[in-house]
Design an enzyme around this catalytic site. Sequence first.
Site, PDB file in Angstrom:
ATOM      1  N   CYS A 413     -51.226  -6.094 109.444  1.00  0.00           N
ATOM      2  CA  CYS A 413     -51.586  -6.553 110.791  1.00  0.00           C
ATOM      3  C   CYS A 413     -52.139  -5.437 111.659  1.00  0.00           C
ATOM      4  CB  CYS A 413     -50.381  -7.185 111.480  1.00  0.00           C
ATOM      5  SG  CYS A 413     -50.027  -8.849 110.885  1.00  0.00           S
ATOM      6  N   GLU A 415     -50.768  -2.826 113.278  1.00  0.00           N
ATOM      7  CA  GLU A 415     -50.114  -2.256 114.455  1.00  0.00           C
ATOM      8  C   GLU A 415     -49.387  -0.949 114.189  1.00  0.00           C
ATOM      9  OE1 GLU A 415     -46.876  -5.333 113.184  1.00  0.00           O
ATOM     10  OE2 GLU A 415     -49.010  -4.963 112.870  1.00  0.00           O
TER      11      GLU A 415
END
Length: 744
Positions: A413, A415
Amino acid sequence: MSDLRITLDPDFIAQTKKEVTPHWGELGWVTYKRTYARWLDDKNRSENWDETVKRVIEGNINLDPRLKNNPSKKTIHELTAEAKQLFRLVYGLAATPSGRNLWISGTDYQKRNGDSLNNCWFISIRPQKYGNSHIVPAYLTQDQVAPSMPFSFLFDQLMKGGGVGFSVVDENINQIPKLDQKVDLTIVIDKQSKSYDASLKLGATDLDEWKKTNQEKEDYIYYKLPDTREGWVLANARLIDMHFNSTNPENKKKLVLDISDIRPYGAKIHGFGGTASGPMPLIEMLFDINQILNERAGQKLTAVDATDICNLIGKTVVAGNVRRSAELALGSSNNQDFITMKQDKKKLYHHRWASNNSVAINSEFDNYQPIADSILHNGEPGVVNLELSRNYGRIKDGYQAGIDGEVEGTNPCGEISLANGEPCNLFEVFPFIAQKQGWDLKEAFKLAARYTKRVTFSPYDWEVSRKIINKNRRIGVSMSGIQDWILSTFGHRVVTGFKTATDSETGKEIKDPVYDPEIIKTVDGLYQAVVDADKDYSQELNCNTSIKHTTVKPSGTVAKLAGVSEGMHFHYSGYLIQRIRFQETDPLLPALKDCGYRTEPDIYTPHTICVEFPIKAANADSDNFASAGTVSIAEQFATQAFLQTYWSDNAVSCTITFQNDESDQIAPLLHQYRYAIKSTSLLPYYGGSLKQAPKEPISKEKYEKADNHITGNVEIVFEQTNEDQKGLELVDQSDCDNGACPIK
């Protein structure tokens, strides 16, 4: 002395349940019940929320290493008090650990598998040594470098439910030597296996027939796979390594893999949960991977080849029912074959769907138009700035050469910036809810930091991971429901406007965002609270402080529990219909119907029922409310840059949505924020035009009409029927817009 174990007192839990009401979103309890509530054999039902939270908190608090060494009464008292605070925080849904922790923490599976609490991992696709790990092929020494190692790491972590980011940039792929030979692969199976007929159809060979003509020969390597996760990994490792002389000491060119002992389709998987796929997906994968390798005999693998192998592994893991394989492939920005590899529709539908693909750049990179063109056509590639990740924490804190110098990629993702073999380690606070429930936000974030710190003391399975975790102790404390919190607390969004400025390098006119100074001050204070909490706890534990501390995770499924906006993202719409799909035998369905929710057969999947949930976003009626369908692409970039500048010293997961008439802004905005955003991805905004779309924007009037039909509490009605069933899940969940995350 045996390890001391801290437990939460039933009287405390009963009192907390009287005092604290969980902040369930409209979808919250239903999503929880079918995603994170584990089955209790002794009670013949799934967990209730307080039981889940108790399990999760006890599983975490007992990772404190001081409990292993005759802890003082003071330590026991302090940790017990902390466990109670954490229970209240999570039970109220003012904060939650990651979905992985909600599912696994406190289980026997956690105790057996040291990697089980981490959502996602990263590995560089280059020859590496296995080291002192739980998987080491018998034909290798621990310190022998092997081409198979990163593929084994990826396969193992995916089967344990983790997502894996992997790097196929030129610097890694160039380290893989040329393939020395083709391998003749035979997969055999005994007639007694329940998978016999299905396996023969996929190219397997009858074991007895093979023995008749080959048993006396000595020109092959034979390996009988045990019925374990490790057996699958080792079979694939042997296949890969046999193509290279350095890892094929017997110099044999025939490999025979015996799959007779692998449990059949539908058999129960103990531990992580779910049911077995049988050996059939493995057969397909092994033949497909061998074909790729054989076609490269005498040559070197390409980035596309390596990505294909990882995708084929991911496809195989998906077949394991409860698991959803999550991969991110990171390639070089000048590799057009990699950037365009999903344009081959046949291979896309066969296996290339298994990863989201991104390119690695630095701040000097300026050729964004081809990337923007590709994004416009298929939503990829994403962009990862490794230079920023290696030399910056928060952008506000300025250039710090090599502060995170071993970073090579990210989790799926995007992050968390990660070094080779390193995992992400996540916990999120919902400030909007925490404030409503009377929490001091700094205290909530302090508890989050300590929770994640303890996870780093898990007994990790792979040496490469143990070493980097012990060194970095990286944590990822996230805030979520950010749009709800900022609008509710400050009365407006964080970007208050734009001012005309000039790019100092190009001389071009740009629009610089203007941020609210009060929000800057508040977010900065919360960041310092996390850093201070980590520093204090690290001293208590006599370990390194965390190399980085904060992040913004996409927060799809977990945000649904609490009913808040997801991560930094804007609500899809102020009012919408959210459709959730259930197996048609799910006993939740009668309860939902009794409560007035609209249900109908799913038009895409047989034996599935589609249920409509009317949703109203927090602040939907505010003049300052913006949704993903109305907020500009420029404001989304500016909001991500704000969080990267003042909050996140890791990275910020963001899928920026854009309208058709905004597509010409993609390349200029990527260039403008090259010094402020570490990773990002973009997708066109669709607006729910498909029939039975997961999210359909609606008017306030339509929402109120649908909401008025709902007359009961599903949790209460369901508990009255007491007809829970084992093994049920929601159909086709997605944890974030780009589908990168494993759900649990």
